[in-house]
Design an enzyme around this catalytic site. Sequence first.
Site, PDB file in Angstrom:
ATOM      1  N   ASP A  10     -17.265 -86.643 -25.102  1.00 45.13           N
ATOM      2  CA  ASP A  10     -18.549 -85.934 -25.103  1.00 45.13           C
ATOM      3  C   ASP A  10     -18.278 -84.446 -25.255  1.00 45.13           C
ATOM      4  OD1 ASP A  10     -21.341 -85.400 -24.778  1.00 45.13           O
ATOM      5  OD2 ASP A  10     -20.975 -84.861 -22.697  1.00 45.13           O
ATOM      6  N   SER A  11     -19.316 -83.716 -25.592  1.00 44.26           N
ATOM      7  CA  SER A  11     -19.221 -82.259 -25.701  1.00 44.26           C
ATOM      8  C   SER A  11     -19.279 -81.632 -24.315  1.00 44.26           C
ATOM      9  CB  SER A  11     -20.367 -81.727 -26.562  1.00 44.26           C
ATOM     10  OG  SER A  11     -21.614 -82.035 -25.952  1.00 44.26           O
ATOM     11  N   TYR A  42     -22.805 -79.194 -28.620  1.00 44.51           N
ATOM     12  CA  TYR A  42     -22.743 -79.610 -30.017  1.00 44.51           C
ATOM     13  C   TYR A  42     -24.096 -79.440 -30.712  1.00 44.51           C
ATOM     14  CZ  TYR A  42     -18.150 -81.955 -29.548  1.00 44.51           C
ATOM     15  OH  TYR A  42     -16.825 -82.256 -29.364  1.00 44.51           O
ATOM     16  N   CYS A  73     -22.274 -88.897 -26.571  1.00 41.29           N
ATOM     17  CA  CYS A  73     -22.975 -87.663 -26.916  1.00 41.29           C
ATOM     18  C   CYS A  73     -24.026 -88.009 -27.960  1.00 41.29           C
ATOM     19  CB  CYS A  73     -21.976 -86.643 -27.463  1.00 41.29           C
ATOM     20  SG  CYS A  73     -22.721 -85.135 -28.161  1.00 41.29           S
ATOM     21  N   ASN A  74     -25.277 -87.737 -27.662  1.00 34.02           N
ATOM     22  CA  ASN A  74     -26.351 -88.044 -28.601  1.00 34.02           C
ATOM     23  C   ASN A  74     -26.174 -87.306 -29.915  1.00 34.02           C
ATOM     24  OD1 ASN A  74     -28.857 -89.569 -27.109  1.00 34.02           O
ATOM     25  ND2 ASN A  74     -27.694 -88.339 -25.677  1.00 34.02           N
ATOM     26  N   GLU A 151     -22.990 -77.101 -17.764  1.00 29.96           N
ATOM     27  CA  GLU A 151     -21.547 -76.901 -17.911  1.00 29.96           C
ATOM     28  C   GLU A 151     -21.024 -75.819 -16.960  1.00 29.96           C
ATOM     29  OE1 GLU A 151     -19.041 -78.262 -19.911  1.00 29.96           O
ATOM     30  OE2 GLU A 151     -20.429 -79.862 -20.451  1.00 29.96           O
ATOM     31  N   CYS A 183     -29.967 -86.517 -24.155  1.00 32.92           N
ATOM     32  CA  CYS A 183     -28.665 -85.834 -24.049  1.00 32.92           C
ATOM     33  C   CYS A 183     -27.987 -86.373 -22.803  1.00 32.92           C
ATOM     34  CB  CYS A 183     -28.862 -84.324 -23.938  1.00 32.92           C
ATOM     35  SG  CYS A 183     -27.330 -83.397 -23.609  1.00 32.92           S
ATOM     36  N   HIS A 185     -25.993 -85.049 -20.837  1.00 32.55           N
ATOM     37  CA  HIS A 185     -25.970 -84.082 -19.740  1.00 32.55           C
ATOM     38  C   HIS A 185     -27.232 -84.196 -18.868  1.00 32.55           C
ATOM     39  CE1 HIS A 185     -22.828 -82.100 -22.128  1.00 32.55           C
ATOM     40  NE2 HIS A 185     -22.580 -81.300 -21.110  1.00 32.55           N
TER      41      HIS A 185
END
Length: 262
Positions: A10-11, A42, A73-74, A151, A183, A185
């Site tokens: 994932d990002s 991303y 990651c979408n 993040e 997402c 996240h």
Amino acid sequence: MNNKPIGVFDSGVGGTSIWKEIHKLLPKESIIYLADSKNAPYGEKTKQEIVDLSIKNTEFLLHKECKIIVVACNTATTNTIHYLRENYQIPFIGIEPAIKPAALNTKTGVVGVLATRGTLTSELFSKTSDLYASGIQVVEQYGDGLVPLIEADNIDSTEMRNLLYKYLKPIIEAKADYLVLGCTHYPYLIPEIKKILPSHIAIIDSGEAVARQTKAVLEKLNLLSNNKTKSQLQFYSNTSKELLSVFLKDVEEEIEVNYLDF
């Protein structure tokens, strides 16, 4: 081959929400997780940049001898999954906003989607919406700024609450009864989101569905682990292994978190 690890990338840290669902469903499987936090989000990159990063992540996990790769990651899924499947022999599991269950179950005929720009502007998202949400009003909302705050572990902050209120207000006003989180996240924001949304608006994310699909593909290919010993749970971050550990503090098993110059 059965006891090779599942690879997940994932990002950043968001895909750990997917990792947890996979681990819960498949506790005997060893898993390697790659958090490309250095390049998050991303969703604000060009399609070619996203493709290049996804290739780099895939090559790393292949080097680790993964038997299947979950693109947690979408944005990476919606922009690169077809390329990855066409250019690598390994099976890939993708993730995209769960429009289908929301569209099938809505009573008001209005569904909200909170996702990154990279996801909402992708061709795959457009096709999925056209396929499953015909006749349904889909209120699309870019979640600009949310991923960097997650993040940075700034979920419980005034800035986060202000952004969420700004993004959710149009969805509430449109009388949506479902909010789709687009997402990986964003599941970490559910406690804050629930403080803003009326109680009748249901929240949907794709974690459980991705875990079930991962299991189904492994079963079909006869790749489920038959390991009798303890599974290995390895994590890699190219920014801060301490930050990644914050999002894994509820994991009871022994895990290995590493810094990767990547």
